[in-house]
Motif scaffolding. Structure first.
Motif, PDB file in Angstrom:
ATOM      1  N   LYS A 203       0.838  -1.211   0.000  1.00 33.09           N
ATOM      2  CA  LYS A 203       0.000   0.000   0.000  1.00 33.09           C
ATOM      3  C   LYS A 203       0.869   1.255   0.000  1.00 33.09           C
ATOM      4  O   LYS A 203       0.537   2.249  -0.624  1.00 33.09           O
ATOM      5  N   THR A 204       1.976   1.189   0.753  1.00 27.28           N
ATOM      6  CA  THR A 204       2.879   2.341   0.827  1.00 27.28           C
ATOM      7  C   THR A 204       3.456   2.643  -0.546  1.00 27.28           C
ATOM      8  O   THR A 204       3.435   3.780  -1.011  1.00 27.28           O
ATOM      9  N   VAL A 205       3.941   1.596  -1.192  1.00 29.56           N
ATOM     10  CA  VAL A 205       4.561   1.782  -2.501  1.00 29.56           C
ATOM     11  C   VAL A 205       3.525   2.314  -3.497  1.00 29.56           C
ATOM     12  O   VAL A 205       3.814   3.195  -4.312  1.00 29.56           O
ATOM     13  N   ARG A 206       2.315   1.802  -3.386  1.00 33.67           N
ATOM     14  CA  ARG A 206       1.262   2.267  -4.298  1.00 33.67           C
ATOM     15  C   ARG A 206       1.000   3.766  -4.060  1.00 33.67           C
ATOM     16  O   ARG A 206       0.895   4.549  -4.994  1.00 33.67           O
ATOM     17  N   ALA A 207       0.917   4.163  -2.781  1.00 31.88           N
ATOM     18  CA  ALA A 207       0.639   5.574  -2.470  1.00 31.88           C
ATOM     19  C   ALA A 207       1.796   6.470  -2.918  1.00 31.88           C
ATOM     20  O   ALA A 207       1.586   7.589  -3.380  1.00 31.88           O
ATOM     21  N   VAL A 208       3.024   5.964  -2.792  1.00 30.63           N
ATOM     22  CA  VAL A 208       4.195   6.730  -3.234  1.00 30.63           C
ATOM     23  C   VAL A 208       4.105   6.968  -4.742  1.00 30.63           C
ATOM     24  O   VAL A 208       4.256   8.094  -5.232  1.00 30.63           O
ATOM     25  N   ARG A 209       3.825   5.906  -5.473  1.00 33.30           N
ATOM     26  CA  ARG A 209       3.752   6.028  -6.940  1.00 33.30           C
ATOM     27  C   ARG A 209       2.617   6.977  -7.336  1.00 33.30           C
ATOM     28  O   ARG A 209       2.768   7.802  -8.232  1.00 33.30           O
ATOM     29  N   GLU A 210       1.508   6.827  -6.642  1.00 34.48           N
ATOM     30  CA  GLU A 210       0.338   7.654  -6.936  1.00 34.48           C
ATOM     31  C   GLU A 210       0.711   9.144  -6.783  1.00 34.48           C
ATOM     32  O   GLU A 210       0.441   9.956  -7.655  1.00 34.48           O
ATOM     33  N   TYR A 211       1.385   9.464  -5.668  1.00 39.09           N
ATOM     34  CA  TYR A 211       1.735  10.864  -5.402  1.00 39.09           C
ATOM     35  C   TYR A 211       2.755  11.358  -6.428  1.00 39.09           C
ATOM     36  O   TYR A 211       2.580  12.410  -7.033  1.00 39.09           O
ATOM     37  N   LEU A 212       3.822  10.594  -6.599  1.00 39.90           N
ATOM     38  CA  LEU A 212       4.906  11.082  -7.458  1.00 39.90           C
ATOM     39  C   LEU A 212       4.466  11.148  -8.918  1.00 39.90           C
ATOM     40  O   LEU A 212       4.821  12.083  -9.632  1.00 39.90           O
ATOM     41  N   ASP A 213       3.677  10.173  -9.343  1.00 38.87           N
ATOM     42  CA  ASP A 213       3.159  10.243 -10.715  1.00 38.87           C
ATOM     43  C   ASP A 213       2.320  11.510 -10.870  1.00 38.87           C
ATOM     44  O   ASP A 213       2.413  12.217 -11.865  1.00 38.87           O
ATOM     45  N   GLY A 214       1.516  11.808  -9.852  1.00 34.53           N
ATOM     46  CA  GLY A 214       0.668  13.001  -9.886  1.00 34.53           C
ATOM     47  C   GLY A 214       1.481  14.288  -9.915  1.00 34.53           C
ATOM     48  O   GLY A 214       0.999  15.326 -10.350  1.00 34.53           O
ATOM     49  N   GLN A 215       2.712  14.235  -9.453  1.00 31.93           N
ATOM     50  CA  GLN A 215       3.565  15.427  -9.434  1.00 31.93           C
ATOM     51  C   GLN A 215       4.511  15.453 -10.633  1.00 31.93           C
ATOM     52  O   GLN A 215       5.475  16.220 -10.644  1.00 31.93           O
ATOM     53  N   GLY A 216       4.269  14.590 -11.595  1.00 27.66           N
ATOM     54  CA  GLY A 216       5.064  14.635 -12.826  1.00 27.66           C
ATOM     55  C   GLY A 216       6.430  13.982 -12.736  1.00 27.66           C
ATOM     56  O   GLY A 216       7.299  14.261 -13.563  1.00 27.66           O
ATOM     57  N   PHE A 217       6.633  13.104 -11.756  1.00 28.10           N
ATOM     58  CA  PHE A 217       7.909  12.377 -11.685  1.00 28.10           C
ATOM     59  C   PHE A 217       7.865  11.203 -12.670  1.00 28.10           C
ATOM     60  O   PHE A 217       6.800  10.612 -12.879  1.00 28.10           O
ATOM     61  N   TRP A 218       8.998  10.885 -13.228  1.00 27.87           N
ATOM     62  CA  TRP A 218       9.112   9.677 -14.053  1.00 27.87           C
ATOM     63  C   TRP A 218       9.892   8.630 -13.281  1.00 27.87           C
ATOM     64  O   TRP A 218      10.932   8.944 -12.685  1.00 27.87           O
ATOM     65  N   GLU A 219       9.388   7.399 -13.346  1.00 30.91           N
ATOM     66  CA  GLU A 219      10.120   6.297 -12.722  1.00 30.91           C
ATOM     67  C   GLU A 219      11.134   5.796 -13.743  1.00 30.91           C
ATOM     68  O   GLU A 219      10.748   5.336 -14.815  1.00 30.91           O
ATOM     69  N   ILE A 220      12.394   5.943 -13.432  1.00 36.31           N
ATOM     70  CA  ILE A 220      13.448   5.569 -14.387  1.00 36.31           C
ATOM     71  C   ILE A 220      14.397   4.598 -13.697  1.00 36.31           C
ATOM     72  O   ILE A 220      14.826   4.831 -12.568  1.00 36.31           O
ATOM     73  N   GLU A 221      14.687   3.486 -14.391  1.00 34.82           N
ATOM     74  CA  GLU A 221      15.605   2.504 -13.793  1.00 34.82           C
ATOM     75  C   GLU A 221      17.052   2.874 -14.073  1.00 34.82           C
ATOM     76  O   GLU A 221      17.366   3.407 -15.134  1.00 34.82           O
ATOM     77  N   THR A 222      17.905   2.561 -13.120  1.00 36.17           N
ATOM     78  CA  THR A 222      19.343   2.779 -13.305  1.00 36.17           C
ATOM     79  C   THR A 222      20.032   1.421 -13.123  1.00 36.17           C
ATOM     80  O   THR A 222      19.474   0.530 -12.485  1.00 36.17           O
TER      81      THR A 222
END
Ligand code: ASP
Length: 669
Positions: A203-222
């Motif tokens: 649930k935490t990870v889902r909420a993190v993604r939800e917030y950051l996606d909403g703020q225009g962050f891109w999830e990028i792998e390194t």
């Protein structure tokens, strides 16, 4: 036994597509009438089942073991799960069937279903079982279970798999020791406490993604196979087969890579990422752990703090339904002076009061010595790092008499006071002793320094510290760092003993303005406090060359209930400044080029101002789940010696593998 689901439910898009394709093929083979006819028959046969199927319906079940309620009485359903426990009561046998969602009681009736009931009696613990039956309201409801109002009167049952006798019980309070549970982690995971922790983590990870996606962050792998990045720990190395003698390092964090992403114009990045640090197993650590790693371009410190304070509040709201108040931003120097720690727990008071002025001019030798020369003590510094012991030299000062008020503890016994004295005298705290002043409820004063101070003098000091009759004062006099460390630890110890922390309370705040460098306790050299890419504080650039230890950084931590949960900084974006920091850290020109040439190059191409932070996901989830160790919120953790007891790793490898890697193992005897 196969269960048919109703039309759309429970199908992912992918299955849906292949399902449609298969359907078209069948249609070609059977002709349109044939398919429709088969569908109709299937619907008729499974009418009762399909009607009640939920999103969890699969080939094996219509419902989960956690969802049936009184309102479902009369429905025919199929469940699948593990045999949790069973009871034989004369003509009836009851079996608790368990899955991820809960437990449902299965009822078998000897008089009407003798053969079935006989088979139910033979079910062993952890057998995987599928059972079909009719939901019935129970005569006596089990208030402990969410499904406690009903039971399933079983008409069909199939053993999907038998089980060997499990090595421990799958109860909340199991009889299995930790090592055993880690060896059979897949069984341990079936227990409710672990399952709940992993649910909270998801649930935490889902909420993190939800917030950051909403703020225009891109999830990028390194990448994971990289060159060493300095976070202050030892690297895990991976030998290269194709370049014998060369090694990759596993990332201690994606620090440099995320900075390069900002230089690459990605603007807002995040990644839920594994980091690897080959540290000794002090405290509750894992060699690999998860971070929510974030970076933003064209930002100042407040932009970053606002953004991630927002994320933290969002997660608390979503996961715990808890409204966190706005976070205090406490300068590091103040945190150390008031709480003796850079990760203060503010769920209770007992702040440290500096008392040098209050005792100025005293003849009491211990205090006098501290006031004049900084005092003597068991050891030079009170902690493993300057942060723990009281900060950079600029914050240490010569000597400090200070104290805390233990509210309502004036009645402490000799034994209790001796224990607290031993506590501050422990070698890693290093205080020489503990002075106590008891201000009894009747107003009288009794202290360990009665010979040197009058009751009125001590009462005045106590009043200045905000104490009241009934309170106990505890004082330490030593070098500043030691006094602060000892009292900082003591306030935590008192909170533990006196239950000052109310369950469900949260203390979440930012610590800002950390020092940029600190002195290496072994070599005396300047070393970085956070990592070498943190921007110096613009107000302190004047000291940069003359007194680097006095220079603050644009570095911040988020502290949650006394744990560091986030750390981050505004990064250096000008190559000259980065070069100067490397110089203070003692890197030669060649070392700079060899280790960080690519970063110094990248900074030359219009690097934007940027900054970010990383959340320790495991510890954050641990706190929200109310657990004591991060092992309890990691599906497959390592033990204290860094071993995976289930897979038995690390392990010795074949000579052939070593030869391919051009590696010879030389064990120390
Ligand atoms: N890379 C840092 C760490 O792992 C966090 C940061 O500065 O963003 O602690």
């Amino acid at each position: 036994m196969m269960v048919h689901r109703s039309g759309k439910q429970g199908r992912s898009g992918k299955q849906g597509r292949s399902g449609r394709k298969a359907g078209r093929q069948r249609q070609r083979q059977e002709g349109p009438g044939g398919t429709r006819c088969a569908d109709r028959q299937r619907k008729a046969r499974n009418f009762a089942v399909a009607k009640f199927a939920t999103m969890y319906a699969t080939h094996y079940r219509t419902n989960t073991c956690g969802e049936l309620r009184e309102a479902d009485a009369g429905k025919e359903v199929t469940l699948a799960g593990w045999m949790h426990r069973s009871r034989d009561l004369g003509g009836m046998t009851f079996v608790d069937l368990r899955d991820r969602f809960g437990i449902t009681q299965l009822a078998f009736n000897m008089s009407s279903e003798a053969e079935l009931c006989g088979r139910a009696r033979k079910l062993g613990r952890e057998f995987a079982v599928q059972a079909t039956g009719v939901v019935q309201v129970r005569e006596s409801r089990n208030k402990e279970l969410a499904t406690g109002a009903i039971e399933l009167v079983v008409t069909k049952m199939e053993v999907l798999n038998t089980s060997a006798l499990p090595p421990f019980t799958m109860e909340d309070e199991t009889d299995g020791g930790e090592e055993l549970r880690m060896k059979y982690r897949y069984l341990d995971l079936r227990r409710a406490p672990l399952r709940k922790s992993l649910e909270l983590r998801a649930k935490t990870v889902r909420a993190v993604r939800e917030y950051l996606d909403g703020q225009g962050f891109w999830e990028i792998e390194t990448p994971n196979l990289i060159k060493s990045t300095p976070e202050g720990a030892r690297d895990f190395l991976v030998p290269s087969r194709m370049q014998p003698g060369s090694f990759y390092a596993l990332p201690q964090s994606p620090q440099i890579l995320k900075q390069l992403l900002m230089m690459g114009g990605m603007d807002r990045y995040y990644q839920i990422v594994k980091c690897y640090r080959d540290e000794d197993f002090r405290g509750d650590r894992q060699p690999e752990f998860s971070q929510i790693d974030c970076e933003m371009a064209f930002v100042g410190q407040d932009d970053v703090l606002d953004m991630f304070e927002g994320m933290t509040r969002h997660v608390f709201q979503r996961v715990l339904d808890y409204n966190l108040p706005p976070m205090q931003r406490l300068p590091y120097a103040e945190a150390i002076a008031r709480y003796g720690s850079d990760k203060p727990d503010l769920r209770f008071g007992a702040e440290i009061h500096a008392l040098n002025e209050a005792f100025a001019g005293t003849d009491f030798a211990v205090f006098k010595q501290v006031l004049e020369s900084g005092g003597s003590s068991a050891q030079e510094s009170g902690g493993s790092s300057a942060q723990e012991s009281g900060g950079s030299s600029a914050l240490q000062g010569p000597g400090l008499i200070a104290g805390i008020v233990a509210k309502g503890c004036a009645e402490y016994s000799r034994k209790q006071l001796d224990e607290l004295t031993d506590f501050v005298k422990a070698p890693h705290r290093g205080a020489g002793g503990l002075v106590y002043v008891k201000w009894a409820a009747d107003g009288s004063i009794k202290s360990s320094v009665d010979k040197f101070f009058s009751a009125d003098q001590l009462r005045e000091v106590a009043t200045g510290m905000g104490a009241k009759p009934g309170d106990l004062l505890l004082l330490v006099a030593a070098k500043t760092g030691i006094t602060r460390k000892a009292l900082g630890d003591l306030r935590l110890e008192l909170a533990r003993r006196e239950n000052w922390i109310k369950p469900g309370d949260w203390s979440v705040l930012w610590i800002v303005d950390f020092p940029l460098f600190e002195k290496d306790p072994d070599t005396g050299e300047a070393i970085f406090v956070h990592h070498p890419f943190c921007s110096p504080h613009p107000e302190d650039l004047a000291y940069f060359d003359s007194d680097p230890l006095r220079c603050r950084a644009l570095t911040y931590d988020m502290v949650m209930n006394g744990n560091e949960i986030v750390s981050g900084s505004i990064r250096i974006h000008q190559p000259e400044v980065q070069n100067r920091v490397f110089d203070v850290l003692g890197f030669s020109q060649a070392q700079k080029q060899e280790q960080f040439g690519f970063l110094l190059d990248a900074l030359k191409f219009g690097a934007p101002p940027h900054g970010g932070c990383a959340f320790g996901l495991d510890r954050w989830v641990m706190l929200m789940a109310g657990q004591d160790t991060i092992r309890d919120v990691i599906a497959f953790p390592k033990n204290n010696a860094g071993r995976d007891l289930m897979m038995d790793a690390p392990a010795i490898v074949d000579q052939k593998q070593l030869d391919e890697l051009s590696i010879a193992v030389k064990l120390k005897r």
